[in-house]
Design an enzyme around this catalytic site. Structure first.
Site, PDB file in Angstrom:
ATOM      1  CB  CYS A  84       6.324   1.514   2.163  1.00  6.13           C
ATOM      2  SG  CYS A  84       7.687   3.074   2.109  1.00  6.13           S
ATOM      3  CG  HIS A 192       4.597   1.776  -2.220  1.00  3.17           C
ATOM      4  ND1 HIS A 192       3.761   2.286  -1.228  1.00  3.17           N
ATOM      5  CD2 HIS A 192       5.922   2.427  -1.949  1.00  3.17           C
ATOM      6  CE1 HIS A 192       4.287   2.886  -0.345  1.00  3.17           C
ATOM      7  NE2 HIS A 192       5.541   3.262  -0.819  1.00  3.17           N
ATOM      8  CD  GLU A 194       0.475   0.603  -1.894  1.00  9.79           C
ATOM      9  OE1 GLU A 194       1.136   1.527  -1.346  1.00  9.79           O
ATOM     10  OE2 GLU A 194       1.161  -0.420  -1.838  1.00  9.79           O
TER      11      GLU A 194
END
Length: 214
Positions: A84, A192, A194
């Site tokens: 990002c 994302h 994560e």
């Protein structure tokens, strides 16, 4: 494997990223952006809003002292992952082609997004099948990837497009959600991984992605 996650003023995903790698059995070190005395096998530039996204996303972050280490790491052929805001930093550093613009609808978008694996001939996506559909969270206001026609052709011809959006949410050229460099060691993506590393959060697909580096 030694992993360094760069912490800059305004980023907000450094601890999520460290937690994701810990679930894979790897302890990642969070590095304050003023440090230049570190080394790693993989350097991660995490998501967030470095320096409040003033001027342009990633435009101020590229002058942080730690970026000298990032650039030297790139020259040596080290692995780099930009997620990002980190993707935006990599384009500002000219380590990846193209740029990220305001979303076409000018709104911040935060949702789970369907994506297609375009190339699995790389470290990040080697655990997936080509054309496989996955879903990852996105959260950005400037995720509209732009490149001119010659750059897009270069990305296509050299197999540097890693991910594309299904139902493009932000106007990105050729639906691009992620790319890599020609050495296939520097990766940028807007979704994302994560944030998709625990079934309690709805998915562990992000772990499968990050595991590619290990």
């Amino acid at each position: 494997m030694k992993i360094a996650i760069i912490q800059l003023p305004g980023v907000n995903c450094e601890f999520d990223t460290a937690c994701a790698f810990s679930k894979l059995g790897v302890s990642a070190e969070i590095i304050w952006h003023e440090r230049q005395d570190f080394s790693a096998d993989l350097i991660v530039l995490p998501g967030g809003f470095s320096y409040g996204d003033y001027l342009r996303c990633g435009a101020i972050a590229k002058f942080s002292p730690a970026m000298k280490v990032v650039l030297e790491h790139a020259k040596k052929g080290g692995f780099i992952l930009g997620i990002c805001n980190g993707f935006q930093m990599l384009t500002e550093l000219h380590l990846l082609k193209g740029t990220l613009l305001r979303n076409k609808n000018l709104n911040f978008i935060a949702k789970d997004q369907s994506l297609k694996i375009i190339s699995n001939n790389n470290t990040l996506l080697k655990n997936f099948q080509k054309d496989e559909l996955i879903s990852l969270p996105i959260a950005h206001g400037e995720g509209n990837f732009y490149a001119d026609e010659s750059t897009l052709k270069n990305l296509q011809d050299k197999d540097l497009i890693t991910l594309k959006y299904e139902d493009n949410p932000n106007g990105s050229s050729d639906d691009i959600a992620g790319i890599c460099d020609e050495g296939k060691r520097i990766f940028g993506l807007m979704p994302h991984p994560e944030r998709a590393c625990d079934e309690l959060l709805g998915s562990k697909i992000g772990l499968k992605m990050l595991k590619g580096f290990l």
